[in-house]
Design a protein around this motif. Sequence first.
Motif, PDB file in Angstrom:
ATOM      1  N   LYS A 156      75.518  50.743  30.135  1.00 25.02           N
ATOM      2  CA  LYS A 156      74.953  51.843  29.346  1.00 25.02           C
ATOM      3  C   LYS A 156      75.687  52.025  28.022  1.00 25.02           C
ATOM      4  CE  LYS A 156      72.854  56.350  29.964  1.00 25.02           C
ATOM      5  NZ  LYS A 156      72.923  56.691  28.554  1.00 25.02           N
ATOM      6  N   GLU A 159      74.257  49.918  25.251  1.00 19.22           N
ATOM      7  CA  GLU A 159      72.822  50.072  25.010  1.00 19.22           C
ATOM      8  C   GLU A 159      72.447  49.587  23.604  1.00 19.22           C
ATOM      9  OE1 GLU A 159      69.403  53.595  25.166  1.00 19.22           O
ATOM     10  OE2 GLU A 159      71.528  54.100  25.407  1.00 19.22           O
ATOM     11  N   ALA A 212      69.663  48.622  32.865  1.00 20.23           N
ATOM     12  CA  ALA A 212      68.833  49.148  31.784  1.00 20.23           C
ATOM     13  C   ALA A 212      67.420  49.449  32.293  1.00 20.23           C
ATOM     14  CB  ALA A 212      68.779  48.153  30.623  1.00 20.23           C
ATOM     15  N   TYR A 215      67.745  52.484  35.004  1.00 23.13           N
ATOM     16  CA  TYR A 215      68.097  53.822  34.532  1.00 23.13           C
ATOM     17  C   TYR A 215      67.467  54.184  33.189  1.00 23.13           C
ATOM     18  CZ  TYR A 215      71.440  53.520  38.334  1.00 23.13           C
ATOM     19  OH  TYR A 215      72.010  53.372  39.572  1.00 23.13           O
ATOM     20  N   PHE A 217      67.606  52.877  29.960  1.00 21.32           N
ATOM     21  CA  PHE A 217      68.215  52.816  28.637  1.00 21.32           C
ATOM     22  C   PHE A 217      67.889  51.474  27.983  1.00 21.32           C
ATOM     23  CE2 PHE A 217      71.632  51.575  31.615  1.00 21.32           C
ATOM     24  CZ  PHE A 217      72.077  50.374  31.079  1.00 21.32           C
ATOM     25  N   ASN A 218      68.064  51.399  26.681  1.00 16.86           N
ATOM     26  CA  ASN A 218      67.719  50.181  25.945  1.00 16.86           C
ATOM     27  C   ASN A 218      68.626  49.028  26.362  1.00 16.86           C
ATOM     28  OD1 ASN A 218      65.655  51.352  24.342  1.00 16.86           O
ATOM     29  ND2 ASN A 218      67.213  52.248  23.010  1.00 16.86           N
ATOM     30  N   LYS A 219      68.028  47.883  26.561  1.00 20.60           N
ATOM     31  CA  LYS A 219      68.784  46.729  27.030  1.00 20.60           C
ATOM     32  C   LYS A 219      69.756  46.228  25.966  1.00 20.60           C
ATOM     33  CE  LYS A 219      65.098  45.045  30.056  1.00 20.60           C
ATOM     34  NZ  LYS A 219      64.181  43.918  30.372  1.00 20.60           N
TER      35      LYS A 219
END
Length: 254
Positions: A156, A159, A212, A215, A217-219
Amino acid sequence: MKTISILGTGWLGFALAKSCKELFKIKVSIRNEEKRKEMEDEGVMPFILNEESFEELEELLRTDYLFINFPPSKSKKYLSFLDKILSNKKISNIKKIIFISSTSIYPNSDNCFDENYLIDTPISKMVYDAEQLIKDKTHVIFRCAGLMGYNRIAGKYFEAKVLDSKDVKVNYVHRDDVINAVLFVIEKNISGVFNLSSSFHPTRKEVYLLNASKYGFNKPIFKNAKKYKNRIIDGSKIESLGFRYKYPNPIDYI
């Protein structure tokens, strides 16, 4: 009911305190008055302990079991602080002293590290020096891999960032497994040095991309891969004594 004193009530120590309230009377150290009400509301007994204040140390050391987890980065006088605690005369009356160390005591090299490895070039000299200081005064040393679980989600922090380390294998341990290991060595009256690391070591790319998606969030972006050292931490010694990891694979962490 026996007593456990938890020195260091951060992310791990506070979770340990909350997890074992039904098993022990619990004393905890706090660095200042800000946390006193939070601890009292949780049903544990707080006492001030920091590098400048040792007035309540002896009360913390009136205990059956002692858990010490002070990350070096949180202390300006880390080694002298530990020495002051462990040199107290009441230390000798404690049944089990458990010290949280780190796998950064091992070198940054391609190797599989177990507890028998002869350490000569640690990543963190401070961690190495701390173990040298406390090893003859402590019953259990846990060398923890990267602590994960709950609000600590691998990947995270990275991100949408560009990373070149897609093939590096991870060494993680879930917070629940560290807490369970603490209770295990107390219950079984076990002493020694133990790595705590999940059995499986997927790559950063596998873990980060899966998390990602899981959860939301941007990879992270993996490209321009470089060759990095692959350090593998062997956490199986404690398993040979009957302990079982709740989360043997970082892919399955919650």
